[in-house]
Write a protein that holds these residues in place. Structure first.
Motif, mmCIF file in Angstrom:
data_model
loop_
_atom_site.group_PDB
_atom_site.id
_atom_site.type_symbol
_atom_site.label_atom_id
_atom_site.label_comp_id
_atom_site.label_asym_id
_atom_site.label_seq_id
_atom_site.Cartn_x
_atom_site.Cartn_y
_atom_site.Cartn_z
ATOM 1 N N LEU A 53 0.536 -0.683 0.153
ATOM 2 C CA LEU A 53 0.215 0.148 -0.415
ATOM 3 C C LEU A 53 1.066 1.099 0.076
ATOM 4 N N GLY A 54 0.732 2.673 -0.870
ATOM 5 C CA GLY A 54 1.508 3.419 -0.985
ATOM 6 C C GLY A 54 2.271 3.859 -2.412
ATOM 7 N N ASP A 55 2.672 4.495 -2.643
ATOM 8 C CA ASP A 55 2.912 5.530 -3.580
ATOM 9 C C ASP A 55 3.655 4.454 -4.638
ATOM 10 N N ALA A 56 3.739 4.075 -5.778
ATOM 11 C CA ALA A 56 4.977 2.910 -6.759
ATOM 12 C C ALA A 56 4.494 3.905 -7.980
ATOM 13 N N PRO A 57 5.748 5.738 -7.798
ATOM 14 C CA PRO A 57 5.418 6.574 -9.327
ATOM 15 C C PRO A 57 6.798 5.452 -10.599
ATOM 16 N N LEU A 58 7.409 4.307 -10.751
ATOM 17 C CA LEU A 58 8.063 3.114 -11.463
ATOM 18 C C LEU A 58 7.560 2.768 -11.544
ATOM 19 N N LEU A 59 6.139 1.881 -11.076
ATOM 20 C CA LEU A 59 5.365 0.378 -11.085
ATOM 21 C C LEU A 59 5.293 1.109 -12.907
ATOM 22 N N LYS A 60 5.339 -0.543 -13.392
ATOM 23 C CA LYS A 60 4.640 -0.348 -14.989
ATOM 24 C C LYS A 60 3.327 -1.838 -15.331
ATOM 25 N N SER A 117 -7.528 -3.053 -3.168
ATOM 26 C CA SER A 117 -8.406 -2.759 -2.468
ATOM 27 C C SER A 117 -8.577 -1.500 -2.024
ATOM 28 N N ALA A 118 -7.728 -0.739 -2.423
ATOM 29 C CA ALA A 118 -7.960 0.988 -1.968
ATOM 30 C C ALA A 118 -9.479 1.576 -2.385
ATOM 31 N N ALA A 119 -9.119 2.589 -1.686
ATOM 32 C CA ALA A 119 -10.731 3.241 -1.414
ATOM 33 C C ALA A 119 -10.502 4.450 -2.813
ATOM 34 N N ALA A 120 -11.915 4.854 -3.190
ATOM 35 C CA ALA A 120 -11.623 5.369 -4.656
ATOM 36 C C ALA A 120 -10.976 7.021 -3.964
ATOM 37 N N SER A 168 -13.350 0.063 -7.829
ATOM 38 C CA SER A 168 -13.362 1.174 -7.545
ATOM 39 C C SER A 168 -12.309 2.027 -7.090
ATOM 40 N N SER A 169 -10.618 0.493 -6.748
ATOM 41 C CA SER A 169 -9.849 1.180 -6.363
ATOM 42 C C SER A 169 -8.669 2.364 -7.934
ATOM 43 N N PRO A 170 -7.944 2.473 -7.993
ATOM 44 C CA PRO A 170 -7.445 3.098 -7.993
ATOM 45 C C PRO A 170 -6.636 3.405 -8.782
ATOM 46 N N MET A 171 -5.962 1.369 -9.035
ATOM 47 C CA MET A 171 -5.082 0.574 -10.068
ATOM 48 C C MET A 171 -5.825 0.674 -10.670
ATOM 49 N N PHE A 172 -7.410 0.398 -10.947
ATOM 50 C CA PHE A 172 -8.319 0.808 -12.531
ATOM 51 C C PHE A 172 -8.262 2.100 -13.473
ATOM 52 N N ARG A 173 -7.494 3.107 -12.488
ATOM 53 C CA ARG A 173 -8.129 4.433 -13.268
ATOM 54 C C ARG A 173 -6.277 5.166 -13.546
ATOM 55 N N THR A 174 -5.918 3.957 -13.911
ATOM 56 C CA THR A 174 -4.767 4.402 -14.817
ATOM 57 C C THR A 174 -4.760 4.336 -16.317
ATOM 58 N N ASN A 175 -5.541 4.188 -16.780
ATOM 59 C CA ASN A 175 -5.308 3.799 -18.309
ATOM 60 C C ASN A 175 -4.719 3.020 -18.983
ATOM 61 N N LEU A 176 -5.293 1.984 -18.406
ATOM 62 C CA LEU A 176 -4.452 0.224 -18.850
ATOM 63 C C LEU A 176 -3.689 0.442 -20.015
#
Length: 572
Positions: A261-268, A288-291, A313-321
Motif C-alpha cells: 500500500l503506497g506510492d509506486a511512481p515507477l511501477l509499470k 482494494s484501496a478506497a476510491a 473503485s480502486s485507483p489501480m483501475f484508473r491508470t488507463n491500462l
C-alpha cells in the motif's frame, strides 16, 4: 619327528619322545611369532614414515599448484581487460541471464567487488522459493541493487508438495531448475498463465534460536516468511518497475500482502496470482484501496490479479491500462455495471482477460463501451457476462476467448459483437475451451447451436472449441460449396461428444481441406495442426492417416468409449 613317524601303539618311550618334540616345536613357534611381530612393526614404521613423507609432498604440491593457478590467473588475458570492459561483459551477461550476478560474484574477489559496485545487474529478482526458506536472499538482492535502480521482481512461492520437491532439489545441489507442475500436462493446462522464473542459488538455511539448523520443526518459521519478505520488498516500493508474485495456494503468512500500500511512481506492471481459488475475506491493500485514495501510479499499464481481493473503485483501475487480467475470488459478487466501469475507465486496453464466477445483475443501466485498441479479449465465468459482452465494441479485435456459462446460444453473442465492431479481422476464436465444467450448455446440442456464423470469419486461422457436439462442426468445415474459415490452419477440440459418424466425418473434413492432389482453385488453406482431447476413440490407423495429411496431430483418447464404431471409417 612328524606325527606319522611315531609308532603305534604309543609306548612310554615314544610318548616321552613326542612330549620332548612338542616342547621344542612350541618354543620354535613362539620365536617365529615374535620375529613376525618385530618385522611387521618395522614395516609399519617404514610405511608410516613414507606416508608422512608423501603427505608432506602432497601438501607442498598443493601449495605449488595453488601458486601456479594464481600465477596463471594473474597472467590470463582477461586480467589485462580494463574494469570498464569487464563491466560491459557483466552487463551483457545480465541482459541474457537475470541471475548472472550470483554466478559472477562467486568467481573471484575482484569480480565480487565489481559486481557489488554494479547495482543494475542485481535489479532483476528471479526467485523460486518456499515459505520455509530464509527471506535473506531477497534482502541481499535488494541491498546489492542499490537505492536508486528500478527493480524488476518475479517471485514464485511453492506451497505444499512442490516446496518439498524444491527443498530436495536444493539439498542435491543440482544446477537444473525443477520443472513447474503445470508444464507436465498433455494439453494446455488451466494454469498456463503462470511462468516459473529461474532458480537462483539456495537461500541461507533457517536456524533456531540456539543456532541449530531447523529440520522438521520449520512450521513455525514458515508462518513468518511472508511478513519478512514483503517487509523487505515494500520498503523498496518506490523503486518497483515490475512486481510479479505468484504462489500455488493460500499460505500461512498471506495476510502480509496487506502491506502493499503506497506510492509506486515507477511501477509499470503489477501481478499477484494464486494458482487455485481461495476463500478469505477482503482486506485493504493497493487493489482494494478506497476510491478517494491518491496513490501515485502514473506509469502502471499492466495489471494482473488472480484469485486475489480487489475493489472495482480502486485507483489501480484508473491508470488507463493497456493489459488487464482479473480472475475474481469465488466469494466476490460484483454487479455487472461495476465490472463494465472498470473497462470504461481504461479505453486504451489492448489485452483484456476477466473471469468472474459470481456476478449479480447490473444496478445502473449498461452503456456501450468502445475499446478501440483491444486486440485480445478473454471472458469466462458467470452467464451474465454475456450481457457485458453485448456492451462492448472492439473494432481491432484479433483474438476472442469465451468460456461463459451457457444459458443462450453463444453464437448470437459473438455475431452481435463482431457486427457492432464493424467485423474486425478475428484470427483466433476459442469457445468453452477453458475446461470448466460450468461452460457446458443447458441445451442438448451443445454450447453452439449453429456454426453458420463462421462464414463471416474469413480471417480466422485458429479455432478452439470444447463441450460441443463433434459432428456438426466437422460437417460445417467440410462443406465445399461455401468454405467456412478459408484461412483456418489450426483446429482444437476438447471434450466434444460424438455419435456413430463422428470419426468418419473427421476423415471427410480433413480429406476435403487437405486433399492428396493439392489445393484446387478456391480451396481453403490446408490445416497445419489438429488437436483432439478426449473427444472420440480415433484408432491408431486413423491417427496415422491424419498424420499423413496434417503437419501436427495431437490426440488423447477419452477415459471411456463414448461410442463404439462398427462401420468402416476410412474409404478406399
Amino acid at each position: 619327528m612328524p606325527y606319522s613317524q611315531f609308532p603305534e601303539p604309543p609306548t612310554e618311550a615314544t610318548l616321552r619322545s613326542a612330549r620332548h618334540e612338542l616342547s621344542s616345536k612350541l618354543a620354535e613357534l613362539e620365536s617365529l611369532t615374535g620375529r613376525i611381530a618385530t618385522t611387521e612393526s618395522a614395516l609399519a614404521e617404514i610405511v608410516s614414515s613414507y606416508k608422512r613423507t608423501i603427505a608432506a609432498l602432497q601438501q607442498e604440491k598443493s601449495q605449488v599448484e595453488q601458486a601456479v593457478a594464481q600465477t596463471r590467473a594473474y597472467v590470463a588475458p582477461i586480467r589485462r581487460l580494463p574494469d570498464e570492459l569487464v563491466r560491459v561483459v557483466f552487463n551483457a551477461a545480465f541482459d541474457e541471464y537475470a541471475c548472472a550476478a550470483w554466478v559472477l560474484s562467486g568467481v573471484c574477489r575482484h569480480w565480487r567487488r565489481l559486481t557489488f559496485a554494479m547495482p543494475r545487474i542485481w535489479s532483476k529478482i528471479r526467485l523460486v522459493t518456499t515459505q520455509h526458506a530464509s527471506a535473506d536472499t531477497i534482502r541481499l538482492w535488494l541491498e546489492r541493487s542499490g537505492s536508486l535502480t528500478p527493480l524488476d521482481i518475479e517471485i514464485f512461492l511453492q506451497v505444499g508438495k512442490n516446496e518439498t520437491k524444491l527443498a530436495q532439489t536444493r539439498r542435491r545441489r543440482t544446477p537444473t531448475p525443477p520443472t513447474p507442475f503445470w508444464h507436465t500436462a498433455t494439453h494446455p493446462p488451466a494454469m498456463h498463465h503462470l511462468q516459473t522464473p529461474v532458480v537462483v542459488p539456495p537461500s541461507p538455511p533457517m536456524y533456531r534460536g540456539n543456532g541449530e539448523k531447523a529440520g522438521n520443526s520449520t512450521v513455525r518459521t514458515g508462518m513468518h516468511w511472508g511478513h519478512i519478505a514483503v517487509y523487505y520488498l515494500v520498503e523498496q516500493m518506490h523503486r518497483w518497475e515490475r512486481f510479479v508474485f505468484r504462489f500455488e495456494k493460500q499460505f500461512a503468512s498471506i495476510l502480509a500482502l496487506k502491506s502493499i500500500l503506497g506510492d509506486a511512481p515507477l511501477l509499470k506492471e503489477f501481478e499477484v496470482s494464486c494458482a487455485e481459488p481461495a476463500f478469505y475475506s477482503d482486506w485493504l491493500w493497493l487493489p482494494s484501496a478506497a476510491a478517494n485514495s491518491t496513490f501515485a501510479l502514473p506509469n502502471l499499464d499492466t495489471l494482473t490479479l488472480r484469485y486475489m481481493p480487489f475493489k472495482w473503485s480502486s485507483p489501480m483501475f484508473r491508470t488507463n491500462l493497456t493489459s488487464l487480467t482479473l480472475h475474481a475470488l469465488p466469494t466476490g459478487h460484483f454487479p455487472l455495471d461495476r465490472i463494465l466501469h472498470i473497462l470504461s475507465a481504461n479505453p486504451g486496453l489492448i489485452s483484456l482477460s476477466i473471469h468472474f464466477a459470481a456476478v449479480i445483475a447490473a444496478i445502473l443501466p449498461l452503456s456501450p463501451v468502445s475499446l478501440p485498441r483491444l486486440a485480445n479479449l478473454s471472458m469466462g465465468g458467470h452467464y451474465l457476462l454475456s450481457q457485458l459482452l453485448e456492451s462492448l465494441i472492439a473494432p481491432t479485435l484479433e483474438q476472442l476467448t469465451l468460456d461463459i456459462e451457457a444459458r443462450d446460444p453463444i453464437e448470437d453473442t459473438i455475431t452481435n459483437l463482431l457486427v457492432r465492431s464493424n467485423n474486425p479481422p478475428l484470427t483466433t476464436l476459442a469457445v468453452a475451451y477453458g475446461g470448466s465444467a460450468t461452460s457446458l450448455s443447458y441445451y442438448g446440442s451443445g454450447i453452439v447451436i449453429s456454426w453458420t456464423f463462421l462464414a463471416e470469419l474469413r480471417h480466422l486461422r485458429t479455432l478452439r472449441v470444447g463441450g460441443t457436439p463433434f459432428e456438426p462442426l466437422l460437417g460445417a468445415l467440410a462443406d465445399g460449396e461455401d468454405w467456412l474459415c478459408p484461412a483456418l490452419t489450426g483446429l482444437a477440440m476438447k471434450s466434444c461428444h460424438t455419435h456413430g459418424e463422428g470419426v468418419k466425418q473427421l476423415v471427410q473434413m480433413v480429406a476435403a481441406r487437405n486433399p492428396d492432389a493439392g489445393a484446387a482453385s478456391g480451396a481453403p488453406v490446408r490445416l497445419q495442426r489438429l488437436e483432439l482431447y478426449e473427444c472420440a476413440s480415433i484408432g491408431t490407423d486413423v491417427v496415422a492417416w491424419l498424420e499423413g495429411r496434417i503437419d501436427e496431430v495431437v490426440c488423447t483418447e477419452p477415459t471411456y468409449d463414448r461410442q463404439v464404431f462398427f462401420s468402416p471409417v476410412l474409404g478406399e
